[in-house]
Design an enzyme around this catalytic site. Sequence first.
Site, short mmCIF file in Angstrom:
data_model
loop_
_atom_site.label_atom_id
_atom_site.label_comp_id
_atom_site.label_asym_id
_atom_site.label_seq_id
_atom_site.Cartn_x
_atom_site.Cartn_y
_atom_site.Cartn_z
N ALA A 34 -40.62 -1.38 -0.29
CA ALA A 34 -40.21 -1.79 1.06
C ALA A 34 -39.07 -2.79 1.03
CB ALA A 34 -41.42 -2.37 1.79
N ALA A 35 -38.26 -2.71 -0.02
CA ALA A 35 -37.18 -3.70 -0.14
C ALA A 35 -35.82 -3.15 0.22
CB ALA A 35 -37.16 -4.26 -1.57
N ARG A 65 -28.69 1.10 8.14
CA ARG A 65 -28.39 2.06 9.21
C ARG A 65 -29.19 1.80 10.50
NH1 ARG A 65 -29.17 7.49 6.11
NH2 ARG A 65 -30.22 6.11 4.64
N GLU A 105 -30.58 13.54 -7.79
CA GLU A 105 -30.28 13.01 -6.46
C GLU A 105 -29.17 13.83 -5.81
OE1 GLU A 105 -31.95 10.36 -4.75
OE2 GLU A 105 -33.20 11.23 -6.30
N ASN A 137 -34.63 6.02 8.56
CA ASN A 137 -33.42 5.30 8.14
C ASN A 137 -32.58 4.89 9.33
OD1 ASN A 137 -33.85 5.66 5.23
ND2 ASN A 137 -33.51 7.81 5.69
N ASN A 183 -65.26 -12.41 49.57
CA ASN A 183 -64.16 -11.65 50.15
C ASN A 183 -62.96 -12.57 50.33
OD1 ASN A 183 -62.40 -10.21 51.87
ND2 ASN A 183 -64.11 -8.96 52.57
N ALA A 188 -59.01 -18.00 58.93
CA ALA A 188 -57.64 -17.66 58.50
C ALA A 188 -56.69 -18.83 58.74
CB ALA A 188 -57.16 -16.43 59.27
N ARG A 226 -56.43 -25.32 61.18
CA ARG A 226 -55.14 -24.77 61.64
C ARG A 226 -54.44 -25.81 62.49
NH1 ARG A 226 -57.98 -19.53 64.19
NH2 ARG A 226 -58.61 -18.56 62.23
C1 UD1 Z 1 -35.32 8.59 -2.42
C2 UD1 Z 1 -35.38 9.40 -3.70
C3 UD1 Z 1 -35.02 10.85 -3.39
C4 UD1 Z 1 -35.96 11.38 -2.32
C5 UD1 Z 1 -35.88 10.50 -1.08
C6 UD1 Z 1 -36.90 10.94 -0.07
C7 UD1 Z 1 -34.68 7.84 -5.47
C8 UD1 Z 1 -33.58 7.46 -6.36
N1 UD1 Z 1 -34.43 8.87 -4.65
O1 UD1 Z 1 -33.97 8.56 -2.02
O2 UD1 Z 1 -35.13 11.65 -4.54
O3 UD1 Z 1 -35.59 12.70 -1.99
O4 UD1 Z 1 -36.19 9.14 -1.45
O5 UD1 Z 1 -36.82 10.15 1.07
O6 UD1 Z 1 -35.74 7.25 -5.50
N2 UD1 Z 1 -36.23 0.65 -2.08
C9 UD1 Z 1 -36.53 -0.59 -2.61
N3 UD1 Z 1 -35.63 -1.19 -3.42
C10 UD1 Z 1 -34.44 -0.64 -3.74
C11 UD1 Z 1 -34.14 0.64 -3.21
C12 UD1 Z 1 -35.06 1.26 -2.39
O7 UD1 Z 1 -37.59 -1.15 -2.33
O8 UD1 Z 1 -33.69 -1.24 -4.50
C13 UD1 Z 1 -37.22 1.32 -1.21
C14 UD1 Z 1 -36.71 1.56 0.19
O9 UD1 Z 1 -37.06 0.49 1.04
C15 UD1 Z 1 -37.41 2.83 0.59
C16 UD1 Z 1 -37.65 3.57 -0.72
O10 UD1 Z 1 -37.50 2.58 -1.74
O11 UD1 Z 1 -38.66 2.56 1.20
C17 UD1 Z 1 -36.68 4.72 -0.93
O12 UD1 Z 1 -35.39 4.20 -1.05
P1 UD1 Z 1 -34.10 4.90 -0.42
O13 UD1 Z 1 -32.92 4.10 -0.76
O14 UD1 Z 1 -34.33 5.20 1.00
O15 UD1 Z 1 -34.06 6.23 -1.29
P2 UD1 Z 1 -33.37 7.57 -0.91
O16 UD1 Z 1 -31.92 7.45 -1.18
O17 UD1 Z 1 -33.78 7.99 0.43
CA CA Z 2 -34.88 6.97 2.31
#
Ligand code: UD1
Ligand code: CA
Length: 458
Positions: free
Chosen positions: A10-11, A16, A155, A228, A377, A423, A440
């Site tokens: 989740a980093a 976008r 990728e 995204n 009331n 009233a 009143r």
């Molecule tokens: C990734 C996959 C891709 C897959 C796609 C599906 C890789 C390299 N590619 O691509 O094959 O088809 O997901 O959606 O894994 N994140 C981090 N730290 C980072 C980068 C990312 O925590 O440094 C987290 C993002 O918050 C996200 C997840 O990893 O929740 C996926 O990262 P994202 O950059 O969206 O990968 P995609 O390019 O979509």
């Molecule tokens: Ca993604």
Amino acid sequence: MDEFKVVILAAGEGTRMKSSLPKVLHKAAGKSLLGWVAEVAKAVSQKPVVVYGSGAETIPDTFGNAFTYARQEKRLGTGHAVMMAKEEIKDSVYTVVLAGDMPLIREETVRALCETIKTAGPGCGCALLTASPAVTPAFGRVVRDGAGKVCGIVEDKDAAPEEKEIKELNLSIYCFKTSALLEAIQTLRPENAQHEYYLTDCVKILYERGYTVESLSLPDMQEAIGVNTRAQLAQAEAALRRRINEALLLSGVSMIDPAATYIDAGVTVGPDTLLYPGVILQGDTKIGSGCTLYQGSRLVDTCIADGTTVENSVLIGAVVGRQTKIGPYTYLRPETVIGDRCRVGDFVEMKNAKIGNDTKVSHLTYVGDAVLGSEVNLGCGVVFANFDGQEKYISTVGDKAFIGCNTNLISPVRVGKGAYIAAGTTITKDIPPDALVIGRVKEVVKPGWAKGRYRANK
Ligand code: UD1
Ligand code: CA
């Protein structure tokens, strides 16, 4: 030793989204994107690990100690993100990797993936979730060897033209054998189009080291919608709402138009309740059975007992009893508790008000900081003047009291049981039970006085 440990990535920056809020904290159907994934994670493993990045420092506080946290200082890719969680995963047999921006992923699916790797035996290094939709988005492609075995992921940005033809996609949900993952991850290199440490490269590394890689194919890719952009957020929201509404419909709730009925995760609604279009149920809201919520009602953190109706009203932090009618155009604010068989009508506002059973507050009234008994009331236009500019005061009204139209009660006052207030009265002192009060200004009638005015206007 835990059998499974879930890591939620989740980093990511979420650029976008064009938002000051970290992407995974955006809400869909009342719950953050990460919240949806976290719920699935918790069902699958003890203390899932959340990998969060800079700008998202509120995540540990928000999600609390049901999770552990790993910080990814620099966003160097999904492989690097998993590396940050090394200490947390090292004592597990299997590591499940989920993405924090995939709120639609289901527990059953993740469990099926876990089963896949277990069934495949100790030689299996990874099981990954895939799909082959008719239209191919820019996802990583699953590469297979001559024998049809998964041997890598390429990728989209790195794919050669013939690789782009591959229909099978990596959905970014995996279950790894932890020992194999930790070995593979050490050898990742950022030698690719994005100069990132790709988690996806582990698949090829594992294959080359003699591990097998299994795939589990999803028939419906919707579960893997990654958010995204705001448009994808709206799409995920719609799908989650559909899921919530379908479950409620199955449990006996009626909706005239499910697509226009907005119910947050966690809200409960009893059977035989009918929801009209434009009803919005948010937060910790609980609706009983046999209720009718007409169009345009927004209820937040509110409890409604059986058989009550609400129309075109806003209720926030309120509790309403059975067989009561609310609205149209009622505004109930926090700490309002209304009894059974009451009637609260149009342009009535209440705040911190306790209303006994069978009491009527039919129109144009403000009840703030007051305790009303049963069968009271309140006429039209009654105001509890609860605030003197500095302090708030509480007034009480006994059972069966009758408060006439346009009465002002200058709080704090106590109106005794059965008292009758004429009233237009302003109440400034306590009224004994069964008393009549008239306060009143005496009217002055001057016959013929206005006649001249009318003539002048002609
Ligand atoms: C990734 C996959 C891709 C897959 C796609 C599906 C890789 C390299 N590619 O691509 O094959 O088809 O997901 O959606 O894994 N994140 C981090 N730290 C980072 C980068 C990312 O925590 O440094 C987290 C993002 O918050 C996200 C997840 O990893 O929740 C996926 O990262 P994202 O950059 O969206 O990968 P995609 O390019 O979509
Ligand atoms: Ca993604």
